[in-house]
Design an enzyme around this catalytic site. Structure first.
Site, PDB file in Angstrom:
ATOM      1  N   TYR A 104     -23.629  53.862 -24.709  1.00  0.00           N
ATOM      2  CA  TYR A 104     -23.584  54.907 -25.828  1.00  0.00           C
ATOM      3  C   TYR A 104     -23.060  56.348 -25.378  1.00  0.00           C
ATOM      4  O   TYR A 104     -23.352  56.609 -24.199  1.00  0.00           O
ATOM      5  CB  TYR A 104     -24.586  55.271 -26.781  1.00  0.00           C
ATOM      6  CG  TYR A 104     -25.867  55.837 -26.013  1.00  0.00           C
ATOM      7  CD1 TYR A 104     -26.916  55.225 -25.338  1.00  0.00           C
ATOM      8  CD2 TYR A 104     -25.909  57.373 -26.206  1.00  0.00           C
ATOM      9  CE1 TYR A 104     -27.876  56.070 -24.637  1.00  0.00           C
ATOM     10  CE2 TYR A 104     -26.976  58.201 -25.448  1.00  0.00           C
ATOM     11  CZ  TYR A 104     -27.888  57.529 -24.903  1.00  0.00           C
ATOM     12  OH  TYR A 104     -28.764  58.082 -24.298  1.00  0.00           O
ATOM     13  N   CYS A 105     -22.389  57.382 -26.041  1.00  0.00           N
ATOM     14  CA  CYS A 105     -21.980  58.449 -25.897  1.00  0.00           C
ATOM     15  C   CYS A 105     -21.891  59.511 -27.171  1.00  0.00           C
ATOM     16  O   CYS A 105     -22.511  58.813 -28.243  1.00  0.00           O
ATOM     17  CB  CYS A 105     -20.555  58.480 -25.402  1.00  0.00           C
ATOM     18  SG  CYS A 105     -19.152  57.924 -26.355  1.00  0.00           S
ATOM     19  N   THR A 106     -21.434  60.503 -27.141  1.00  0.00           N
ATOM     20  CA  THR A 106     -21.654  61.332 -28.362  1.00  0.00           C
ATOM     21  C   THR A 106     -21.013  60.864 -29.771  1.00  0.00           C
ATOM     22  O   THR A 106     -21.514  60.482 -30.573  1.00  0.00           O
ATOM     23  CB  THR A 106     -20.927  62.737 -27.996  1.00  0.00           C
ATOM     24  OG1 THR A 106     -21.467  63.139 -26.861  1.00  0.00           O
ATOM     25  CG2 THR A 106     -21.203  63.769 -29.201  1.00  0.00           C
ATOM     26  N   ILE A 137     -23.770  58.677 -30.870  1.00  0.00           N
ATOM     27  CA  ILE A 137     -24.980  59.008 -31.207  1.00  0.00           C
ATOM     28  C   ILE A 137     -24.763  59.676 -32.631  1.00  0.00           C
ATOM     29  O   ILE A 137     -25.626  59.600 -33.589  1.00  0.00           O
ATOM     30  CB  ILE A 137     -25.252  60.320 -30.543  1.00  0.00           C
ATOM     31  CG1 ILE A 137     -25.609  59.632 -29.020  1.00  0.00           C
ATOM     32  CG2 ILE A 137     -26.507  61.021 -30.752  1.00  0.00           C
ATOM     33  CD1 ILE A 137     -25.662  60.683 -27.925  1.00  0.00           C
TER      34      ILE A 137
END
Ligand SMILES: [Zn+2]
Ligand SMILES: [Zn+2]
Length: 339
Positions: free
Chosen positions: A177-179, A206
């Site tokens: 996952y990332c932003t 996220i």
């Protein structure tokens, strides 16, 4: 009630763009004409942007992008806000839409399986699953998923090097996952390339997880690349995981050190912020070029001679452009703290 007349859009699209310079000019003009502000990167591999604008202008902007067949599949993460989240518009041509060492990877050919927020929520606590945060130190130190593996990197381009330390996870289910999802497109593809068997990515990152799955089990805040600096994600079981860099109290207030040559992103509490005038240390406070602290700890990036109006005068509507440029200098626009 707080007015929420503005939208903040976060998006990316991996798609081939051949005429990057011409497209930059066209895209930029659209933004200026519709008072869209923010940072947009145009590259031969696609588009990446975070922008803000009045709700109706953002609607037009999304329609403009979707009308181009190359970007018809673009997904926007839409947040409401009471004002612009940027002071200016920057539309730049760069070799990649996210600086990485993975230019050879095309996520349209192969990438990790996309998980919708609700699917991610169900899968993340299962046995044999590891959650991998592909973001940098200043991001995951402020907030991350419970039990996530984080990497000691200051920039995404160092991600491939760190993957060597994850060899022991090759046979696990890896959820990245990332932003906003953009880094995972390449990070998860790289993991597959390195022989990881079962790789998934949190689609929309996220931000979308916060909007659609309540942000459950995301601890702390999410670092964002606009003047909000950090946003709340978790409406289910929120917590604070970071501490003030100066005094050590629990604190999730992110600032950039006011010393431009330091410029570290750090959690610094309200009191210490004023005490050190926005600097991260006494040495930084005494730096001759220290910027004026206004209580936010956010400073516009140095533009390095970048002219946002470049190319506009080639159009016929010179008078209109003059008006737009002139209109930018209204008192409501935040001034640049850097010379
Ligand atoms: Zn403090
Ligand atoms: Zn500093």
């Amino acid at each position: 009630m707080e007015n929420k007349d503005y939208s903040i859009l976060l998006y990316y699209c991996y798609a081939s763009i051949e005429d990057t310079e011409a497209y930059r000019e066209e895209h930029h003009l659209f933004c200026v004409e519709h008072n869209i502000r923010g940072r947009i990167i145009i590259s031969p591999e696609g588009l990446n942007g975070t922008v803000s604008g009045l709700k109706e202008d953002c609607e037009k902007y999304m329609a403009y992008i979707h009308a181009d067949p190359r970007f018809a599949k673009t997904e926007f993460k839409i947040d409401s806000h009471d004002k612009h989240a940027f002071a200016k518009i920057h539309v730049r041509v760069k070799p990649e839409i996210v600086h990485s060492s993975l230019r050879h990877i095309d996520p349209n050919t192969r990438t990790g399986k996309h998980l919708e927020p609700e699917e991610f929520k169900l899968l993340k606590d299962q046995e044999d699953v590891v959650i991998l945060d592909v973001r940098s130190n200043y991001e995951h130190e402020l907030g991350r998923f419970k039990n996530a593996i984080t990497l000691d990197i200051d920039n995404f381009r160092d991600f491939p090097e760190k993957v060597k330390e994850l060899e022991h996870l090759k046979n696990k289910k890896v959820l990245t996952y990332c932003t906003g999802g953009i880094k995972c497109e390449k990070a998860s593809a790289f993991l597959l390339e390195q022989g990881f068997q079962d790789v998934y990515q949190l689609h929309g990152g996220i931000i979308k997880y916060g909007m659609e799955a309540g942000g459950e089990d995301f601890e702390g805040k999410c670092y964002v690349f606009d003047n909000r600096i950090a946003v709340d994600v978790n409406k289910v079981n929120p917590s604070v995981i970071s501490t003030c860099h100066v005094c050590g109290t629990v604190c999730d207030r992110m600032v950039n050190c006011a010393n431009p040559s330091c410029n570290e992103h750090l959690p610094i509490c309200e009191n210490c912020g004023w005490e050190l005038e926005g600097a991260c240390s006494v040495a930084c406070k005494e730096h001759p070029e220290k910027r004026t602290y206004d209580g936010t700890g956010y400073y516009q990036k140095n533009t390095n001679g970048y002219n946002p109006y470049k190319g506009l005068f080639r159009r016929q509507d010179k008078e209109k452009v003059k008006h737009l440029i002139h209109g930018e200098k209204n008192p409501g626009v935040r001034t640049d703290h850097q010379s």
